[in-house]
Design a protein around this motif. Sequence first.
Motif, PDB file in Angstrom:
ATOM      1  N   ARG A 105       0.839  -1.214   0.000  1.00 30.37           N
ATOM      2  CA  ARG A 105       0.000   0.000   0.000  1.00 30.37           C
ATOM      3  C   ARG A 105       0.875   1.266   0.000  1.00 30.37           C
ATOM      4  O   ARG A 105       0.619   2.220  -0.728  1.00 30.37           O
ATOM      5  CB  ARG A 105      -0.906   0.011   1.237  1.00 30.37           C
ATOM      6  CG  ARG A 105      -1.952   1.138   1.210  1.00 30.37           C
ATOM      7  CD  ARG A 105      -2.541   1.400   2.590  1.00 30.37           C
ATOM      8  NE  ARG A 105      -3.265   0.294   3.170  1.00 30.37           N
ATOM      9  CZ  ARG A 105      -4.521  -0.035   2.865  1.00 30.37           C
ATOM     10  NH1 ARG A 105      -5.185   0.679   1.991  1.00 30.37           N
ATOM     11  NH2 ARG A 105      -5.099  -1.061   3.451  1.00 30.37           N
ATOM     12  N   ILE A 108       2.234   2.463  -3.410  1.00 25.80           N
ATOM     13  CA  ILE A 108       1.329   2.870  -4.493  1.00 25.80           C
ATOM     14  C   ILE A 108       1.345   4.392  -4.630  1.00 25.80           C
ATOM     15  O   ILE A 108       1.299   5.116  -3.634  1.00 25.80           O
ATOM     16  CB  ILE A 108      -0.107   2.358  -4.214  1.00 25.80           C
ATOM     17  CG1 ILE A 108      -0.123   0.822  -4.289  1.00 25.80           C
ATOM     18  CG2 ILE A 108      -1.108   2.952  -5.195  1.00 25.80           C
ATOM     19  CD1 ILE A 108      -1.467   0.189  -3.954  1.00 25.80           C
ATOM     20  N   THR A 112       0.788   4.391 -10.272  1.00 24.50           N
ATOM     21  CA  THR A 112       0.792   2.917 -10.256  1.00 24.50           C
ATOM     22  C   THR A 112      -0.361   2.387 -11.096  1.00 24.50           C
ATOM     23  O   THR A 112      -1.515   2.704 -10.858  1.00 24.50           O
ATOM     24  CB  THR A 112       0.654   2.386  -8.805  1.00 24.50           C
ATOM     25  OG1 THR A 112       1.570   3.077  -7.975  1.00 24.50           O
ATOM     26  CG2 THR A 112       0.913   0.894  -8.759  1.00 24.50           C
ATOM     27  N   LEU A 137      -0.066  -4.252 -10.572  1.00 27.65           N
ATOM     28  CA  LEU A 137       0.643  -4.913  -9.477  1.00 27.65           C
ATOM     29  C   LEU A 137       0.782  -6.394  -9.855  1.00 27.65           C
ATOM     30  O   LEU A 137      -0.202  -7.011 -10.263  1.00 27.65           O
ATOM     31  CB  LEU A 137      -0.187  -4.750  -8.206  1.00 27.65           C
ATOM     32  CG  LEU A 137       0.340  -5.332  -6.894  1.00 27.65           C
ATOM     33  CD1 LEU A 137      -0.274  -4.564  -5.737  1.00 27.65           C
ATOM     34  CD2 LEU A 137       0.029  -6.793  -6.730  1.00 27.65           C
ATOM     35  N   ALA A 187      -5.121  -3.077  -3.992  1.00 28.08           N
ATOM     36  CA  ALA A 187      -4.957  -2.659  -5.396  1.00 28.08           C
ATOM     37  C   ALA A 187      -6.263  -2.048  -5.909  1.00 28.08           C
ATOM     38  O   ALA A 187      -6.263  -0.947  -6.484  1.00 28.08           O
ATOM     39  CB  ALA A 187      -4.546  -3.853  -6.249  1.00 28.08           C
ATOM     40  N   VAL A 208      -5.748   0.109  -9.069  1.00 27.50           N
ATOM     41  CA  VAL A 208      -4.590  -0.559  -9.662  1.00 27.50           C
ATOM     42  C   VAL A 208      -5.045  -1.957 -10.106  1.00 27.50           C
ATOM     43  O   VAL A 208      -5.779  -2.631  -9.383  1.00 27.50           O
ATOM     44  CB  VAL A 208      -3.450  -0.683  -8.616  1.00 27.50           C
ATOM     45  CG1 VAL A 208      -2.322  -1.564  -9.126  1.00 27.50           C
ATOM     46  CG2 VAL A 208      -2.934   0.707  -8.232  1.00 27.50           C
ATOM     47  N   VAL A 219      -4.383  -5.974 -11.165  1.00 26.42           N
ATOM     48  CA  VAL A 219      -3.505  -7.020 -10.637  1.00 26.42           C
ATOM     49  C   VAL A 219      -3.267  -8.072 -11.717  1.00 26.42           C
ATOM     50  O   VAL A 219      -4.212  -8.530 -12.366  1.00 26.42           O
ATOM     51  CB  VAL A 219      -4.145  -7.706  -9.402  1.00 26.42           C
ATOM     52  CG1 VAL A 219      -3.262  -8.842  -8.889  1.00 26.42           C
ATOM     53  CG2 VAL A 219      -4.400  -6.685  -8.296  1.00 26.42           C
TER      54      VAL A 219
END
Length: 403
Positions: free
Chosen positions: A161, A164, A168, A171, A196, A201, A203
């Motif tokens: 965390r 980020i 970003t 991930l 995320a 973000v 993944v």
Amino acid sequence: MARPVTGPASVAVGDQLPGSGIREIVNLALTLDPASVARLEIGEPDFRTPGHIVEAAHLRALAGVGYTQSAGLAELRALLAERILAVSGVAYEPDDVIVTAGGVQACSLVMSALLSPGDEVLVPDPAWPNYEMLIQLHGAIPVRYPLLLSAGYVPDPEVIRSLITDRTKLLIVNSPGNPTGAVLDQTTIRQIVEIAVENDVLVLSDEVYDEIIFAGTPANAIAIDPEHVMGLYSFSKTYAMTGWRVGYVAAPRWLRPALWKVQEALVSSVSEVSQAAAMAALRGGPASVAAMRESYRIRRDLVVRRLAVAGIPLKEPEGAFYVMIPLSPGADSRLACLELVTEGVALAPGSAFGDVAFDQLRLSLSASEETISLGLDRLLAWYERTGGGAHLVGEPVPATGEH
Ligand SMILES: Cc1ncc(COP(=O)(O)O)c(C=O)c1O
């Protein structure tokens, strides 16, 4: 008149990629008499591709092959969607599963579809080096999150965390992990995915070792949030099919148009012969996979037992086919590997996978028990004589590093 080639700036991006720290050891091992060196540096199954898979490919080649749909044969994608449903409970349409030239090209496909120069991508450290190479090729920036031996190589979601930023984009999680062999628990995976998603973000969950697990369960991150997670899989490790180059990615529906177009641009389609082989692998049942998994488990137990007797502390790997071995704190693993190869055992330096495992070695279980035992004899003799490479301490230990 043709313009002279002078080494233009356009080659610079590829040129700036770091060389492979594993390849350096491989090249050195290749200069030696094969009988004199136990090769434990390579991450490639030592098994042959099961015969029924090869036969199916042969028949397909005889019948005639050509380009397929850019996302792969519909028949194969339907089988893959069935497998994903059975394993993860997530229902994908076959068109949301894209067949790729191995897991590596699945990564490159996702990155080409998503990344813009300057985007940041969170990657584990240590990790399979190709993530960072691909990120750099896309002009994006790798940001490493540590996998510490003291934490069993399980990442701390709060550290993720804290890394980020508003740049970003992606991930990457990898379980079972290369090079650590760690299998992440479901709580950790869920926390990481949730962090995320909260931060917008995406993944990419690399699960190419999902069938080589001795304890714990596959990450199955797509089940947590299929709209924000992409699942990455491969036939390479599961079926000893590295040379066939077949992997696949399961992605949210909204990404479908981009992934199809990018895959067309990048490869047009994966070899139809290899796709036929992949279908035979899926239809062939679990027996060959189970036999290979059992061999890896026996080899893992052998290594863990010998290292425990020698008093070397390590985290027992729960999946994949690697064991990480700590050196004396701060010892340069590259120098250790260069010494060890001349002593008759080739291993991969932790420094090939990032900063954190600078003072660790990766031993690959993809060799016979006999070769592994011989390699361990040589490694342990060196380890005892040098105190785990204490004479190789000298480089500053990276800030995030530990032993
Ligand atoms: C973690 C991880 N992901 C992906 C791959 C890609 O393998 P392939 O392209 O053969 O499917 C590898 C290969 O070593 C790996 O270790």
